[in-house]
Design an enzyme around this catalytic site. Structure first.
Site, PDB file in Angstrom:
ATOM      1  N   ARG A 232      -7.534  11.933  -5.875  1.00 35.11           N
ATOM      2  CA  ARG A 232      -8.950  11.149  -5.272  1.00 35.11           C
ATOM      3  C   ARG A 232     -10.161  12.109  -5.002  1.00 35.11           C
ATOM      4  NH1 ARG A 232     -12.120   8.775  -3.710  1.00 35.11           N
ATOM      5  NH2 ARG A 232     -12.005   7.158  -2.028  1.00 35.11           N
TER       6      ARG A 232
ATOM      7  N   TYR B 240     -14.630 -11.778   0.780  1.00 39.58           N
ATOM      8  CA  TYR B 240     -15.421 -10.785   0.302  1.00 39.58           C
ATOM      9  C   TYR B 240     -16.701 -11.164  -0.536  1.00 39.58           C
ATOM     10  CZ  TYR B 240     -11.361  -7.866   1.843  1.00 39.58           C
ATOM     11  OH  TYR B 240     -10.559  -7.248   2.630  1.00 39.58           O
TER      12      TYR B 240
ATOM     13  N   ARG C  75       0.752  -1.252  -0.036  1.00 39.79           N
ATOM     14  CA  ARG C  75       0.024  -0.177  -0.119  1.00 39.79           C
ATOM     15  C   ARG C  75       0.872   1.190   0.002  1.00 39.79           C
ATOM     16  NH1 ARG C  75      -5.601  -0.327   1.926  1.00 39.79           N
ATOM     17  NH2 ARG C  75      -6.177  -2.704   1.168  1.00 39.79           N
TER      18      ARG C  75
HETATM   19  O1  1CP Z   1       0.037   0.675  -3.340  1.00 36.75           O
HETATM   20  C1  1CP Z   1      -0.358  -0.503  -3.381  1.00 36.75           C
HETATM   21  O2  1CP Z   1      -0.004  -1.399  -2.312  1.00 36.75           O
HETATM   22  C2  1CP Z   1      -1.233  -0.935  -4.332  1.00 36.75           C
HETATM   23  C3  1CP Z   1      -2.671  -0.724  -4.437  1.00 36.75           C
HETATM   24  C4  1CP Z   1      -3.601  -1.687  -3.712  1.00 36.75           C
HETATM   25  C5  1CP Z   1      -3.313  -3.082  -3.359  1.00 36.75           C
HETATM   26  C6  1CP Z   1      -2.128  -4.035  -3.490  1.00 36.75           C
HETATM   27  C7  1CP Z   1      -4.865  -1.268  -3.046  1.00 36.75           C
HETATM   28  C8  1CP Z   1      -5.177  -0.103  -3.122  1.00 36.75           C
HETATM   29  N1  1CP Z   1      -5.517  -2.389  -2.502  1.00 36.75           N
HETATM   30  C9  1CP Z   1      -4.408  -3.371  -2.560  1.00 36.75           C
HETATM   31  C10 1CP Z   1      -4.782  -4.870  -2.169  1.00 36.75           C
HETATM   32  C11 1CP Z   1      -5.997  -5.232  -1.310  1.00 36.75           C
HETATM   33  N2  1CP Z   1      -7.016  -4.649  -1.260  1.00 36.75           N
HETATM   34  C12 1CP Z   1      -6.157  -6.101  -0.251  1.00 36.75           C
HETATM   35  C13 1CP Z   1      -4.829  -7.049   0.139  1.00 36.75           C
HETATM   36  C14 1CP Z   1      -3.776  -6.403   0.834  1.00 36.75           C
HETATM   37  C15 1CP Z   1      -4.235  -5.987   2.346  1.00 36.75           C
HETATM   38  O3  1CP Z   1      -4.852  -7.012   3.222  1.00 36.75           O
HETATM   39  O4  1CP Z   1      -4.082  -4.859   2.720  1.00 36.75           O
HETATM   40  C16 1CP Z   1      -7.424  -6.191   0.371  1.00 36.75           C
HETATM   41  C17 1CP Z   1      -7.677  -7.033   1.451  1.00 36.75           C
HETATM   42  C18 1CP Z   1      -8.153  -5.267  -0.354  1.00 36.75           C
HETATM   43  C19 1CP Z   1      -9.551  -4.956   0.144  1.00 36.75           C
HETATM   44  C20 1CP Z   1      -9.616  -3.330   0.163  1.00 36.75           C
HETATM   45  N3  1CP Z   1      -9.565  -2.261  -0.626  1.00 36.75           N
HETATM   46  C21 1CP Z   1     -10.335  -2.964   1.348  1.00 36.75           C
HETATM   47  C22 1CP Z   1     -10.665  -3.624   2.864  1.00 36.75           C
HETATM   48  C23 1CP Z   1      -9.581  -4.148   3.647  1.00 36.75           C
HETATM   49  C24 1CP Z   1     -10.556  -4.823   4.778  1.00 36.75           C
HETATM   50  O5  1CP Z   1     -10.185  -4.617   5.774  1.00 36.75           O
HETATM   51  O6  1CP Z   1     -11.315  -5.717   4.344  1.00 36.75           O
HETATM   52  C25 1CP Z   1     -10.266  -1.526   1.446  1.00 36.75           C
HETATM   53  C26 1CP Z   1     -10.494  -0.434   2.115  1.00 36.75           C
HETATM   54  C27 1CP Z   1      -9.817  -1.196  -0.007  1.00 36.75           C
HETATM   55  C28 1CP Z   1      -9.873  -0.015  -0.794  1.00 36.75           C
HETATM   56  C29 1CP Z   1      -8.456   0.366  -1.272  1.00 36.75           C
HETATM   57  N4  1CP Z   1      -7.406  -0.298  -1.995  1.00 36.75           N
HETATM   58  C30 1CP Z   1      -6.467   0.467  -2.288  1.00 36.75           C
HETATM   59  C31 1CP Z   1      -6.676   1.768  -1.665  1.00 36.75           C
HETATM   60  C32 1CP Z   1      -5.668   2.805  -1.992  1.00 36.75           C
HETATM   61  C33 1CP Z   1      -7.960   1.738  -1.015  1.00 36.75           C
HETATM   62  C34 1CP Z   1      -8.391   2.960  -0.291  1.00 36.75           C
HETATM   63  C35 1CP Z   1      -9.409   3.580  -1.304  1.00 36.75           C
HETATM   64  C36 1CP Z   1      -9.603   5.099  -1.153  1.00 36.75           C
HETATM   65  O7  1CP Z   1      -8.722   5.741  -1.842  1.00 36.75           O
HETATM   66  O8  1CP Z   1     -10.367   5.460  -0.560  1.00 36.75           O
END
Ligand code: 1CP
Length: 345
Positions: free
Chosen positions: A38, A149, A25
């Site tokens: 964003r 999910y 992230r």
């Molecule tokens: O920079 C990077 O790492 C690349 C971008 C990236 C990656 C690899 C994002 C952007 N998401 C992910 C993977 C991801 N998404 C995972 C696996 C890694 C982890 O465990 O964190 C998971 C579980 C998600 C699902 C997800 N996406 C959630 C829920 C997490 C949960 O607790 O259930 C959420 C809130 C997101 C949104 C998200 N994804 C990425 C960003 C920057 C965001 C925030 C969105 C925003 O701008 O509001």
């Protein structure tokens, strides 16, 4: 600029001049430059706009000086491509309003052609490869994590619906896992063909399973994915969150690198997965330590990791939203400094 292949060398267990670093992230809400992009559009709109995905992927490369880029996207994108409705609610995270609860929903789930349904991701990869002088990591969610999910309808704390299906309707659960696995294989293969130079599978939630249940309900699908992707000829990384009790099952996985969270000592993880390379594993909250304590902690982590075949520095999970960006940058600089091998040629 010359291409920095330190990360790729470390993935293959080859000698490196310093420990390569990237942060899960590393693009995202803690960066004001990300927030600015964003403000004008929703998260899903951003994910589907290749030019802007390129921009936010590059933000941490320029600012942090990390040794690898990770494609900006989300692990839930393929679930939408499979036909599941997907929404992101501000402050609440992902919502899948029609989760899979029975055979009818399973039958509606398709195994899509990634080029037809996720062309925007492949386009982002192609554009990024023209800009980057560090390797580009492509990724997907692991089947169990994606299945949670699709069955829970969003994030969960107890995963009751998922476990209910595993134990009370196992054929349904395995059929969902099989479809997600097929989709993941063709999606990751397409990413490699578009130019991704390494592939990471995120198993964020496998750690909630008992070891025997992981072996039976999750591991076979992870094995299948990595075995099928071996001929892509790029390093393969399996990140297993909260996985200390499962690392002894990773031997059969055809990934070169195992990513681990902070709950396990990195040296202990290295012993458990040897001869695989390890990636990790600083607690994301440790970025808030004052600099002297942070330095001491990094020294200890790097020393513990010396017993590994290879080490890629990362956090044990994603950068937290409330991390000061300059602390993330400090960690990258410190790891580079502390791990530099002056007599390596
Ligand atoms: O920079 C990077 O790492 C690349 C971008 C990236 C990656 C690899 C994002 C952007 N998401 C992910 C993977 C991801 N998404 C995972 C696996 C890694 C982890 O465990 O964190 C998971 C579980 C998600 C699902 C997800 N996406 C959630 C829920 C997490 C949960 O607790 O259930 C959420 C809130 C997101 C949104 C998200 N994804 C990425 C960003 C920057 C965001 C925030 C969105 C925003 O701008 O509001």
């Amino acid at each position: 600029m010359t291409f920095n292949d330190t990360f790729l060398k470390a993935c293959m267990g080859r000698p490196v001049e310093y420990t390569p670093v990237w942060l899960m992230r590393q693009a995202g809400r803690y960066l004001p430059q990300y927030q600015r992009v964003r403000t004008n559009l929703s998260f899903l709109e951003l994910c589907k706009n290749p030019e802007l995905c390129v921009e936010v992927t590059l933000q941490p490369i320029d600012y942090l000086g990390v040794d690898a880029a990770i494609l900006f996207s989300d692990i839930l994108i393929p679930l939408e491509a499979m036909g599941l409705a997907l929404e992101f609610h501000e402050g609440r995270g992902p919502v899948l309003p029609e989760p899979i609860h029975g055979k009818a929903a399973l039958d509606r789930l398709i195994v899509p052609d990634p080029r037809e349904t996720m062309g925007f991701v492949l386009k982002t990869i192609e554009l990024l490869r023209r800009e980057l002088s560090v390797p580009l990591i492509g990724f997907a969610g692991a089947p169990f994590t994606c299945a949670t999910y699709s069955i829970e309808g969003g994030s969960s704390k107890v995963f009751w619906e998922t476990k209910k299906m595993m134990f009370a309707a196992p054929e349904l659960f395995h059929a969902i896992m099989a479809k997600i696995t097929q989709t993941t294989i063709s999606y990751l293969r397409a990413q490699a063909e578009a130019g991704a130079q390494a592939l990471q599978l995120f198993d964020s939630w496998a750690g909630i399973l008992a070891p025997g249940d992981y072996r039976h309900y999750a591991l076979p699908y992870v094995e299948q994915i990595f075995t099928q992707l071996r001929d892509c000829a790029v390093p393969l990384i399996y990140f297993i969150n909260n996985g200390a009790t499962l690392l002894n099952q990773c031997e059969s996985i055809a990934a070169q690198v195992i990513g681990v969270d902070w709950r396990v000592n990195i040296g202990e993880a290295a012993r458990l997965v040897s001869p695989k390379v390890v990636q990790g594993n600083l607690d994301p909250a440790a970025l808030l330590l004052p600099e002297p304590q942070l330095r001491t902690r990094l020294e200890a982590l790097l020393a513990d990791a010396e017993q590994a075949t290879g080490h890629i520095f990362n956090l044990g999970h994603g950068v937290n939203h409330f991390t000061p960006p300059e602390k993330a940058k400090l960690v990258v600089d410190l790891v580079h400094q502390l791990s530099a091998q002056p007599d390596h040629h």
